[in-house]
Write a protein that holds these residues in place. Structure first.
Motif, short mmCIF file in Angstrom:
data_model
loop_
_atom_site.label_atom_id
_atom_site.label_comp_id
_atom_site.label_asym_id
_atom_site.label_seq_id
_atom_site.Cartn_x
_atom_site.Cartn_y
_atom_site.Cartn_z
N ARG A 151 43.18 33.55 53.33
CA ARG A 151 42.00 34.23 52.79
C ARG A 151 42.07 34.26 51.25
NH1 ARG A 151 41.28 40.36 54.45
NH2 ARG A 151 42.70 40.71 52.73
N ARG A 152 43.26 34.56 50.74
CA ARG A 152 43.45 34.62 49.29
C ARG A 152 43.19 33.25 48.63
NH1 ARG A 152 46.54 37.53 45.30
NH2 ARG A 152 46.80 39.25 46.75
N ASP A 153 43.66 32.17 49.31
CA ASP A 153 43.41 30.81 48.79
C ASP A 153 41.90 30.54 48.72
OD1 ASP A 153 46.14 30.25 48.79
OD2 ASP A 153 46.09 29.34 50.79
N LEU A 154 41.20 30.95 49.76
CA LEU A 154 39.75 30.70 49.80
C LEU A 154 39.04 31.50 48.71
CD1 LEU A 154 39.16 30.75 53.66
CD2 LEU A 154 39.15 28.75 52.17
N MET A 155 39.52 32.74 48.49
CA MET A 155 38.91 33.58 47.45
C MET A 155 39.13 32.95 46.07
SD MET A 155 39.96 37.21 49.16
CE MET A 155 39.51 38.33 47.86
N GLY A 156 40.31 32.39 45.86
CA GLY A 156 40.63 31.73 44.58
C GLY A 156 39.72 30.54 44.33
N ARG A 157 39.39 29.80 45.39
CA ARG A 157 38.46 28.67 45.21
C ARG A 157 37.03 29.17 45.07
NH1 ARG A 157 42.95 27.34 47.31
NH2 ARG A 157 43.79 25.23 47.22
N GLY A 158 36.70 30.26 45.76
CA GLY A 158 35.34 30.80 45.74
C GLY A 158 34.88 31.22 44.36
N VAL A 159 35.79 31.76 43.56
CA VAL A 159 35.38 32.28 42.25
C VAL A 159 34.87 31.15 41.35
CG1 VAL A 159 37.62 32.18 41.05
CG2 VAL A 159 35.99 33.99 40.48
N ARG A 160 35.25 29.91 41.66
CA ARG A 160 34.74 28.77 40.87
C ARG A 160 33.26 28.53 41.17
NH1 ARG A 160 38.64 24.16 42.47
NH2 ARG A 160 40.46 25.43 42.93
N LEU A 161 32.79 29.06 42.29
CA LEU A 161 31.38 28.87 42.68
C LEU A 161 30.50 30.03 42.23
CD1 LEU A 161 32.17 27.72 46.33
CD2 LEU A 161 31.50 26.24 44.44
N GLY A 162 31.11 31.21 42.04
CA GLY A 162 30.33 32.38 41.62
C GLY A 162 31.18 33.63 41.72
N ALA A 163 30.89 34.61 40.86
CA ALA A 163 31.73 35.82 40.77
C ALA A 163 31.73 36.64 42.06
CB ALA A 163 31.26 36.68 39.60
N ASP A 164 30.64 36.55 42.86
CA ASP A 164 30.55 37.35 44.09
C ASP A 164 31.16 36.64 45.31
OD1 ASP A 164 29.28 39.48 42.93
OD2 ASP A 164 27.26 38.93 43.60
N VAL A 165 31.49 35.35 45.17
CA VAL A 165 31.95 34.59 46.34
C VAL A 165 33.28 35.13 46.91
CG1 VAL A 165 32.52 32.30 47.27
CG2 VAL A 165 30.62 32.56 45.65
N PRO A 166 34.29 35.47 46.05
CA PRO A 166 35.52 36.03 46.63
C PRO A 166 35.26 37.27 47.48
CG PRO A 166 35.85 35.48 44.32
CD PRO A 166 34.39 35.30 44.60
N TYR A 167 34.38 38.14 47.00
CA TYR A 167 34.06 39.32 47.81
C TYR A 167 33.41 38.92 49.15
CZ TYR A 167 31.58 43.05 49.95
OH TYR A 167 31.11 43.90 50.91
N CYS A 168 32.55 37.92 49.11
CA CYS A 168 31.88 37.51 50.35
C CYS A 168 32.87 36.87 51.34
CB CYS A 168 30.73 36.55 50.04
SG CYS A 168 29.37 37.34 49.18
N VAL A 169 33.97 36.32 50.83
CA VAL A 169 35.03 35.85 51.73
C VAL A 169 35.70 37.06 52.37
CG1 VAL A 169 37.29 34.71 51.85
CG2 VAL A 169 35.46 33.70 50.45
N LEU A 170 35.96 38.09 51.55
CA LEU A 170 36.69 39.28 52.00
C LEU A 170 35.90 40.14 52.98
CD1 LEU A 170 39.22 41.15 51.49
CD2 LEU A 170 37.86 42.22 49.68
N ARG A 171 34.71 40.53 52.58
CA ARG A 171 33.79 41.43 53.32
C ARG A 171 34.29 42.88 53.37
NH1 ARG A 171 32.49 37.98 58.82
NH2 ARG A 171 30.86 36.69 57.99
N GLY A 172 33.44 43.77 53.91
CA GLY A 172 33.80 45.18 54.08
C GLY A 172 33.39 46.01 52.87
N THR A 173 34.09 47.13 52.67
CA THR A 173 33.83 48.00 51.52
C THR A 173 34.89 47.69 50.46
OG1 THR A 173 33.22 49.69 53.14
CG2 THR A 173 33.38 50.41 50.85
N ALA A 174 34.47 47.43 49.24
CA ALA A 174 35.45 47.07 48.20
C ALA A 174 34.94 47.45 46.82
CB ALA A 174 35.74 45.57 48.24
N LEU A 175 35.91 47.70 45.94
CA LEU A 175 35.61 47.91 44.52
C LEU A 175 35.73 46.55 43.84
CD1 LEU A 175 35.28 49.84 42.02
CD2 LEU A 175 37.78 49.94 41.96
N ALA A 176 34.73 46.18 43.06
CA ALA A 176 34.77 44.90 42.33
C ALA A 176 34.76 45.19 40.84
CB ALA A 176 33.58 44.04 42.71
#
Ligand code: ATP
Length: 292
Positions: free
Chosen positions: A124-149
């Motif tokens: 999941r962490r690997d995917l989040m690291g790649r996601g941020v290259r696509l947009g700042a909200d993508v890592p959160y969308c990989v994670l899901r749930g309630t989170a502080l960003a």
């Protein structure tokens, strides 16, 4: 595995503060993100012909490299040197350009789904690291749930799930440019009392106190959008009058959400909102707290 079906869930911001505008033009934020059940649906299929084929039910969305699902697929195909092709069928339900991270969630679903389908073995962490290259909200969308960003939205801290409730969403038929909103916020000139108290919201989540949470919700971007688009304030007022514990704009808008403690009140407000003229798209949904 030759094909996979996925749900890309939308988010709302229970709290949104902008701390400052950095010298490089990016804004430092402090947001509480919450996944909701409203979702797009995707089907990924491996195909013999090389390349990325995107199909969607919304004729006005790009199907080339300007679509975030295309970008997500290309990122992993290049990294893992996938020589055959992929087709992506995207059924949009999340309102577009609405402050609900629809595109970011679609991209996160493609990263997640390709990892499963091709067996890349990324965490999941690997995917989040790649996601941020696509947009700042993508890592959160990989994670899901309630989170502080924090940071530009990519520094995530997992929070306990928000208390059970019903969420009414109403999007007026206007477009709000995210760039316009941030440029007109003048983040470095805000007074202390104009910032929402995100820490108080976190405390309310930890105490599982829905009423307290709803009463403390705040989105600093409303300082720009409500005066320039009064309909946003009108929808908010309408939801509060219908019994919402709190109502607020999500992201940079224009979607407004209301938090209800009972399904009966939420349903009544949903029907009233649909019957009125303020909103063009209206949905009733619930928080979604299962992480990937
Ligand atoms: P955020 O909450 O992250 O600001 P948003 O809800 O404002 O997101 P999106 O719906 O993600 O915005 O899309 C904004 C723009 O991105 C659209 O104008 C659209 O042309 C483009 N776009 C690219 N890919 C997608 C996609 N898969 N779904 C929706 N829009 C997309």
């Amino acid at each position: 595995m030759d094909k996979i079906q996925l749900k890309a869930l939308a988010k709302i911001n229970l709290g949104l503060d902008v701390l400052r505008r950095r010298e490089d033009g990016y804004h430092e934020v402090k947001m509480i993100m919450q996944t909701i059940s409203l979702c797009d649906e995707l089907e990924l299929r491996r195909r013999k012909q090389p390349g990325i084929q995107v199909r969607t039910n919304l004729h006005y969305l790009p199907t080339n490299e300007n679509n975030l699902v295309y970008k997500a697929a290309r990122l992993l195909m290049e990294e893992f040197q996938i020589k055959d092709g992929i087709s992506i069928q995207l059924q949009k339900r999340i309102p577009v350009a609405a402050g609900m991270a629809g595109g970011s969630s679609d991209a996160a679903a493609v990263l997640w789904g390709m990892n499963q389908m091709y067996g890349f073995g990324l965490s999941r962490r690997d995917l989040m690291g790649r996601g941020v290259r696509l947009g700042a909200d993508v890592p959160y969308c990989v994670l899901r749930g309630t989170a502080l960003a924090e940071g530009i939205g990519e520094e995530l801290t997992i929070l306990p799930p928000m208390p059970k409730c019903y969420i009414l969403l109403a999007k007026p038929g206007i477009s709000v440019s995210t760039r316009f909103v941030y440029e007109n916020l003048h983040a470095n000139d805000l007074k202390a009392e104009q910032h929402p108290d995100v820490d108080a919201m976190i405390q309310a989540i930890k105490e599982k106190d829905l009423e307290l949470l709803a009463s403390r919700m705040g989105n600093v971007l409303e300082l720009v959008t409500v005066p320039s688009h009064p309909v946003i304030g009108e929808i908010r007022t309408c939801m509060l009058e219908a019994g919402a514990l709190g109502a607020m704009m999500s992201g940079s808008g224009p979607t407004v959400f209301g938090i209800f403690d009972t399904q009966a009140k939420a349903r009544k407000a949903y029907h009233a909102m649909r019957a009125g003229w303020l909103a063009k798209q209206v949905y009733l949904t619930v928080p979604y707290n299962v992480r990937r």
